[in-house]
Write a protein that holds these residues in place. Sequence first.
Motif, PDB file in Angstrom:
ATOM      1  N   LEU A 178      10.314 -12.224 -26.665  1.00  0.00           N
ATOM      2  CA  LEU A 178      11.015 -13.031 -25.685  1.00  0.00           C
ATOM      3  C   LEU A 178      12.150 -13.763 -26.380  1.00  0.00           C
ATOM      4  O   LEU A 178      12.009 -14.208 -27.527  1.00  0.00           O
ATOM      5  N   THR A 179      13.253 -13.889 -25.673  1.00  0.00           N
ATOM      6  CA  THR A 179      14.368 -14.675 -26.183  1.00  0.00           C
ATOM      7  C   THR A 179      14.560 -15.856 -25.245  1.00  0.00           C
ATOM      8  O   THR A 179      14.749 -15.663 -24.040  1.00  0.00           O
ATOM      9  N   VAL A 180      14.467 -17.079 -25.788  1.00  0.00           N
ATOM     10  CA  VAL A 180      14.578 -18.271 -24.952  1.00  0.00           C
ATOM     11  C   VAL A 180      15.578 -19.226 -25.571  1.00  0.00           C
ATOM     12  O   VAL A 180      15.787 -19.243 -26.790  1.00  0.00           O
ATOM     13  N   ALA A 229      16.412 -11.436 -20.157  1.00  0.00           N
ATOM     14  CA  ALA A 229      17.120 -10.512 -19.265  1.00  0.00           C
ATOM     15  C   ALA A 229      18.614 -10.568 -19.526  1.00  0.00           C
ATOM     16  O   ALA A 229      19.294  -9.532 -19.515  1.00  0.00           O
ATOM     17  N   ARG A 230      19.124 -11.795 -19.787  1.00  0.00           N
ATOM     18  CA  ARG A 230      20.555 -11.906 -20.046  1.00  0.00           C
ATOM     19  C   ARG A 230      20.930 -11.210 -21.347  1.00  0.00           C
ATOM     20  O   ARG A 230      21.955 -10.537 -21.423  1.00  0.00           O
ATOM     21  N   LYS A 231      20.071 -11.364 -22.361  1.00  0.00           N
ATOM     22  CA  LYS A 231      20.333 -10.685 -23.624  1.00  0.00           C
ATOM     23  C   LYS A 231      20.310  -9.165 -23.450  1.00  0.00           C
ATOM     24  O   LYS A 231      21.151  -8.446 -23.981  1.00  0.00           O
ATOM     25  N   HIS A 232      19.291  -8.723 -22.684  1.00  0.00           N
ATOM     26  CA  HIS A 232      19.227  -7.283 -22.424  1.00  0.00           C
ATOM     27  C   HIS A 232      20.465  -6.808 -21.659  1.00  0.00           C
ATOM     28  O   HIS A 232      20.988  -5.715 -21.905  1.00  0.00           O
ATOM     29  N   ALA A 233      20.919  -7.647 -20.713  1.00  0.00           N
ATOM     30  CA  ALA A 233      22.108  -7.293 -19.939  1.00  0.00           C
ATOM     31  C   ALA A 233      23.343  -7.226 -20.838  1.00  0.00           C
ATOM     32  O   ALA A 233      24.185  -6.331 -20.685  1.00  0.00           O
TER      33      ALA A 233
END
Length: 888
Positions: free
Chosen positions: A408-410, A436-440
């Motif tokens: 997870l990235t937070v 999700a933003r990082k993945h995007a």
Amino acid sequence: MLRLWLIFIKNALLHQKAVVLTALLIVLSFWLVLEHSLQKGLARSLQNQETSDAVLLHALEDTVVRSFQAINASLATISESLPLLGDEQNITRILSDQLRTAPQLRAVDLIRLDQTVIASATGYQYEDGSKGILCVQPLLENNLIEFVIGDPQEGRYPGDLFGARTGLHYVPFCFPVRSESGELVSVLVASINPQYFTNLFQSVIDANQSKIRLHRYDGLTLMGSDAVAASETLLARVKQRSWGAYRVAEGSDDAALLSYRSTSLLPLIISMESSEAFSLDAWRKDERMLSMVMMVLIALVTAIALVFVILFEKRDLAQGDIHLLSTAIRSAANAIFITNKAGKIHWVNDAFCRLTGYEFSEIKDKTPKFLNSGQHSPQFFKELWQTILNGESWRGELHNRHKSGERLTVEQTITPILNIKGDVEHFVAVHEDVTARKHAEEKALYLAGHDPLTGLPNRRHFEQRIHHVFEAPAPEVAGILFIDLDRFKEINDTMGHEAGDSLLSRTTERLVQLLGDQYLLARLGGDEFAILAYPVLNDIELSNLASQVIETVATPFEYGEAVFTVTCSVGIAQSFVNSGCDASSLLRQADMAMYRAKHEGKNTYRFFDEAMDALMKRRVYLQQQLDIAVKSDHELSLRFQPQVDSFTGQVCGAESLLRWETEEGEWISPAEFIGIAEETGQILEVGNWLMESLFRQMADWNARHVPFGKIAMNVSAVQLARDTLADRLLSLMRAFEIPPEQLSIEITETTLMATSDLVELNLKQLKQAGVTLAIDDFGTGYSSLSYLKSLNADYLKIDRSFVIGIGKNRSDESIIEATIALAKSLELATVAEGVDSEEQLVFLQQRHCNFIQGYLFAKPLLAEEFEVFMSSGASLRTGLDTTMETTK
């Protein structure tokens, strides 16, 4: 009790406004969806009606045209064979044989110009002489008419009294019989059976409840479901466009769609009037069904909303403010947890449990170390603790680990909670999940360099890779294979884009299996692929690779129930990476080699060679030199080729021609540089130079009272489509005081096919200003009569490619004769260009071509030479037995 219950519901509705509004929005959405669906259904039904009627009408038009063409062909055959038949008996036999083979005819008669019968397939001798002149007069009045379709007449054929009493009628089709000199001597009258066409239309009439009519261009109804004449609206629309549809009596019970088509070869209009009520019957059934479904859904939503209002009101009354505050914190979108000073977890909200996968009971009194993913160093956490223990907030990005092991990235914010003394007692940590933003972001970076359909590197990625290769110091050879699918557009057009996408995906899979990791495969766009081979050993390796690619692509492709084969064309370019050839040039060379493979039959490959390189350099050279030439005052020049009246022999003007001689003395052909100028947009500057130079010369002639007639100037389709040419040209004419009658604008026939509004506007403005319009190279393009009619041109120029065939090719002579006949019927003058021999001149004079242009009379002349030529009184001898001198 009931009264208290009603009061409770009223208060609940007032308090739970969100639920009420949501319910209202849902109900409104259902209503909007219903209205939208009904409107779309209505539009779709009306569109289907238009499409279906257009298809049926096109098929009916084809049947009618073929029938009339068959009648015309049969009468033409009879007309040609009449001199060979001799007596009346043989003629009658031929007419009877023809009648038996033509189900659309009731009778075929041959009559003299004095209304007497020569022969009749029905054996009837006209008692009333007036019956014999049904179509004779129009043929006498206009010798160019090939046939006449007369007014509907009573009876089954001329003189049929019984048929007239029973209400039957026929349509006379009259064909002229001419002598060898072209004089009208008699007329073949074919009695067309309207019932034959009514039977053809009947299946459509029964299926669609339609009214089908066949009109002449003047609006007279020849046959159909009823005898209603063509309306003024229909005739006006036919003049604007040869086919189309419009609605009549809209908003009433009699609303209908009237579709029409005018035949290009016959003076006929076929129309079909279909009822809207019949076409919308299925839609109205769907309308009733959808309305019932929506009413049920609205009632259901209302009931559910009422239940939720009651439940939420009871919950709010029971919980109070403290519960509301606790719920608000627990319902926060971000994960929140609270620890004591030692870092042990004291409280978490629901979002934290959802984010990490842990239940509160599993992590209570534990430190957040269980979330550590191992990606941060001890020094990182040391600095974090130093910050928060000093009473400061810390904000940063952490890579944590979910209970399942997923990363997870937070973005975490840790804020110390201080007591009254200012000492740290607790810490509040807020986690915002940015996974999700990082993945995007990662996906965006990936898509920036990859094709979303195939997953292959895109053009940008491919070019970057080539640049990296060319930056390598090693002198190794890099090769590029440029691949283009040969039938991709055909598949897209016939089977749809889904089939095209499927083909691209499967082609990618096959090429990936073939190439493996040894080569870089990319999709450049559309149906274009490229392969980077680096390093390359020799040409044989690239040839073998290209052959394997062609064979792999040609593997049969299955889609649905269809099986087909798609080939490809491959262009190959190679270069030492330190040889001075950059990545863009190498890719462009491979592209050029691919086009060579396409032009040489497709399904093959070609290497880039010096000839292609020379061609590319030549184009670049001409493009650069043309910029210089336009700014120069002596490289571009004008020539004037005289045009003469073929009947009087008098010179009536000239065509202005552009010539280019470079500084080095090289003459560049217009056929070579005009195309390049149009592709690069330089034609706009060239056109401006041509207009200013020509008008300056014409102004000089006018000032010196030199009679030069009308000067023709060629205008490119690119100028008409990209520039406000008319405004610029008319402004220059006013500046140089050039009268409109001294200028003729020549446009190519293919320009008429352009659908640009700017093209139409330019031509309209020129015509309104009084400038003459001429259609150049007529017969070499694909324009239809409707384009000629809408343009309202003044001249047709017969292309030189047909003129040189005079005396050699009968087809060319026939095209010339047809063009002159067409021009006369449209009241246009004709100009024949490229006339180089006396034989060509005689032929054109005999066919009454209006004007002559060519080396037989004069070559393109300088302005001074043209003045001398005009002053010499040169003229064309109209005697056919003389020989004309060619001005050199």
